[in-house]
Design a protein around this motif. Structure first.
Motif, PDB file in Angstrom:
ATOM      1  N   LEU A  59       0.820  -1.209   0.000  1.00  0.00           N
ATOM      2  CA  LEU A  59       0.000   0.000   0.000  1.00  0.00           C
ATOM      3  C   LEU A  59       0.856   1.261   0.000  1.00  0.00           C
ATOM      4  CD1 LEU A  59      -2.811  -1.023   2.517  1.00  0.00           C
ATOM      5  CD2 LEU A  59      -2.974  -0.861   0.027  1.00  0.00           C
ATOM      6  N   SER A  60       1.956   1.246   0.764  1.00  0.00           N
ATOM      7  CA  SER A  60       2.800   2.432   0.840  1.00  0.00           C
ATOM      8  C   SER A  60       3.522   2.693  -0.477  1.00  0.00           C
ATOM      9  CB  SER A  60       3.810   2.286   1.981  1.00  0.00           C
ATOM     10  OG  SER A  60       4.755   1.259   1.706  1.00  0.00           O
ATOM     11  N   VAL A  61       3.990   1.637  -1.122  1.00  0.00           N
ATOM     12  CA  VAL A  61       4.734   1.791  -2.371  1.00  0.00           C
ATOM     13  C   VAL A  61       3.791   2.114  -3.534  1.00  0.00           C
ATOM     14  CG1 VAL A  61       6.208   0.614  -4.052  1.00  0.00           C
ATOM     15  CG2 VAL A  61       6.620   0.309  -1.606  1.00  0.00           C
ATOM     16  N   TYR A  62       2.605   1.496  -3.544  1.00  0.00           N
ATOM     17  CA  TYR A  62       1.660   1.635  -4.651  1.00  0.00           C
ATOM     18  C   TYR A  62       0.539   2.625  -4.355  1.00  0.00           C
ATOM     19  CZ  TYR A  62       3.399  -2.085  -7.682  1.00  0.00           C
ATOM     20  OH  TYR A  62       4.147  -2.828  -8.545  1.00  0.00           O
ATOM     21  N   PHE A  63       0.702   3.430  -3.304  1.00  0.00           N
ATOM     22  CA  PHE A  63      -0.404   4.296  -2.898  1.00  0.00           C
ATOM     23  C   PHE A  63      -0.877   5.214  -4.035  1.00  0.00           C
ATOM     24  CE2 PHE A  63      -2.129   8.262  -1.210  1.00  0.00           C
ATOM     25  CZ  PHE A  63      -3.181   7.769  -0.448  1.00  0.00           C
ATOM     26  N   GLY A  64       0.068   5.850  -4.712  1.00  0.00           N
ATOM     27  CA  GLY A  64      -0.300   6.759  -5.792  1.00  0.00           C
ATOM     28  C   GLY A  64      -1.091   6.064  -6.881  1.00  0.00           C
ATOM     29  N   LEU A  66      -2.772   3.202  -6.601  1.00  0.00           N
ATOM     30  CA  LEU A  66      -4.049   2.738  -6.061  1.00  0.00           C
ATOM     31  C   LEU A  66      -5.038   3.887  -5.950  1.00  0.00           C
ATOM     32  CD1 LEU A  66      -2.716   0.340  -3.271  1.00  0.00           C
ATOM     33  CD2 LEU A  66      -3.939  -0.342  -5.343  1.00  0.00           C
ATOM     34  N   TRP A  67      -4.564   5.052  -5.538  1.00  0.00           N
ATOM     35  CA  TRP A  67      -5.438   6.216  -5.437  1.00  0.00           C
ATOM     36  C   TRP A  67      -5.974   6.620  -6.816  1.00  0.00           C
ATOM     37  CZ3 TRP A  67      -8.176   8.680  -1.988  1.00  0.00           C
ATOM     38  CH2 TRP A  67      -8.658   9.963  -2.282  1.00  0.00           C
ATOM     39  N   LYS A  68      -5.093   6.631  -7.802  1.00  0.00           N
ATOM     40  CA  LYS A  68      -5.510   6.958  -9.162  1.00  0.00           C
ATOM     41  C   LYS A  68      -6.527   5.945  -9.678  1.00  0.00           C
ATOM     42  CE  LYS A  68      -3.653   7.830 -13.800  1.00  0.00           C
ATOM     43  NZ  LYS A  68      -2.415   7.872 -14.633  1.00  0.00           N
ATOM     44  N   LEU A  69      -6.299   4.682  -9.359  1.00  0.00           N
ATOM     45  CA  LEU A  69      -7.222   3.630  -9.775  1.00  0.00           C
ATOM     46  C   LEU A  69      -8.583   3.819  -9.124  1.00  0.00           C
ATOM     47  CD1 LEU A  69      -7.361   0.918 -11.388  1.00  0.00           C
ATOM     48  CD2 LEU A  69      -6.746  -0.231  -9.257  1.00  0.00           C
ATOM     49  N   ALA A  70      -8.579   4.125  -7.822  1.00  0.00           N
ATOM     50  CA  ALA A  70      -9.829   4.297  -7.093  1.00  0.00           C
ATOM     51  C   ALA A  70     -10.628   5.493  -7.612  1.00  0.00           C
ATOM     52  CB  ALA A  70      -9.544   4.462  -5.602  1.00  0.00           C
ATOM     53  N   THR A  71      -9.944   6.605  -7.889  1.00  0.00           N
ATOM     54  CA  THR A  71     -10.647   7.804  -8.337  1.00  0.00           C
ATOM     55  C   THR A  71     -11.140   7.694  -9.777  1.00  0.00           C
ATOM     56  OG1 THR A  71      -8.508   8.809  -8.924  1.00  0.00           O
ATOM     57  CG2 THR A  71      -9.426   9.315  -6.745  1.00  0.00           C
ATOM     58  N   SER A  72     -10.553   6.776 -10.541  1.00  0.00           N
ATOM     59  CA  SER A  72     -10.967   6.621 -11.943  1.00  0.00           C
ATOM     60  C   SER A  72     -12.068   5.584 -12.132  1.00  0.00           C
ATOM     61  CB  SER A  72      -9.756   6.240 -12.805  1.00  0.00           C
ATOM     62  OG  SER A  72      -9.276   4.943 -12.464  1.00  0.00           O
ATOM     63  N   PHE A 189       1.216  -8.882  -6.978  1.00  0.00           N
ATOM     64  CA  PHE A 189       1.197  -7.825  -5.959  1.00  0.00           C
ATOM     65  C   PHE A 189      -0.240  -7.402  -5.643  1.00  0.00           C
ATOM     66  CE2 PHE A 189       5.626  -5.737  -6.853  1.00  0.00           C
ATOM     67  CZ  PHE A 189       6.233  -6.807  -6.218  1.00  0.00           C
ATOM     68  N   PHE A 190      -0.984  -7.075  -6.693  1.00  0.00           N
ATOM     69  CA  PHE A 190      -2.342  -6.578  -6.496  1.00  0.00           C
ATOM     70  C   PHE A 190      -3.231  -7.647  -5.869  1.00  0.00           C
ATOM     71  CE2 PHE A 190      -1.047  -3.420  -9.693  1.00  0.00           C
ATOM     72  CZ  PHE A 190      -1.538  -2.263  -9.105  1.00  0.00           C
TER      73      PHE A 190
END
Length: 268
Positions: A59-64, A66-72, A189-190
């Motif tokens: 989560l810490s490494v892929y946060f950006g 994951l956030w982009k994925l969630a908002t899209s 990873f995901f």
């Protein structure tokens, strides 16, 4: 709780973080190392619950991303398909894990010889797959078809046998079904996030009444160590796989499995 137990928990946490995302079986390493260290956890919960540290490392490494994925998700069909694919891949392990939880923890987790065997067999298979002249059809995890994601999810269930490796099973299965090495590792990873989060929550629920204060302290120590080590692995693994493939991990599995059998023979 003595100092040696705390040191053992720290060592095992580091090993968890270093091995969770590479195809060598973190659980197999923890069970074998715990056996030779004489480390016993209540209900074998330590080995499962410290995976939370590895989850947070992703989560810490892929946060950006994951956030982009969630908002899209509301506007991007490819994002919705990808999230749906990860969910489909997670379902088989969720169902089988709940149904077989008792057998896994009380039978499979108690057999160091089984761990050594699966490490060896998995190492040979991974070495064979790594050398196959495969021609990938899928190189981007966002383009994985839903049926491929579900198939990878079923393959992941093999990792309920300690020593098989969750990442090893998913990566090997993905490669044989037409993915390239880098995207196979990335999808692993995901998929790790819901799979390990589910295992953590269910195991904590099942053992909530038997954990002591000392157990929780050891779990926290292992969790922190797992997180720190996991961050280093997640940051560098994809580039390493792109350059070297999976053969180094296959040889490591064979070495650890062989050393484990030797240790069981001479030390018991």
């Amino acid at each position: 709780m003595d100092d040696q137990t705390i040191i053992n928990a720290l060592i095992l946490g580091i090993v968890e973080g270093l091995t969770e995302f590479i195809p060598v079986s973190s659980t197999g390493h923890l069970l074998l190392l715990g056996h030779f260290l004489g480390f016993e956890s209540t209900g074998k919960t330590f080995e499962v619950l410290i995976q939370l540290g590895a989850i947070l490392a992703i989560l810490s490494v892929y946060f950006g991303r994951l956030w982009k994925l969630a908002t899209s998700l509301p506007s991007d069909p490819s994002s919705r398909r990808f999230v749906g694919g990860v969910f489909l891949a997670f379902l088989p392990a969720a169902v089988i894990g709940v149904l077989a939880h008792g057998f896994i923890k009380t039978v499979l987790f108690e057999s160091p010889a089984l761990v050594c065997s699966t490490l060896l067999i998995g190492g040979v298979l991974l070495l064979w797959i790594d050398r196959l002249p495969l021609k990938p059809r899928y190189t981007n995890v966002m383009d994985y078809p839903l049926v491929l994601c579900l198939a990878i999810g079923f393959v992941q269930c093999l990792a309920m046998v300690p020593g098989v490796s969750r990442s090893g099973a998913t990566i090997a299965g993905a490669l044989l079904m037409g993915t390239d090495k880098r995207s196979a590792a990335e999808f692993s990873f995901f998929l790790a996030m819901p799979t390990m989060a589910g295992a953590f929550a269910y195991d904590l629920y099942k053992n909530r009444n038997v954990l002591s204060g000392d157990d929780i302290t050891l779990i926290v120590i292992g969790f922190v160590a797992s997180f720190v080590a996991g961050v280093f692995v997640v940051r560098g693994l994809l580039d390493f796989v792109s350059r070297h493939g999976f053969a180094p991990f296959a040889w490591w599995r064979i070495f650890v499995g062989t050393a484990g059998f030797a240790g069981l023979y001479f030390l018991g």
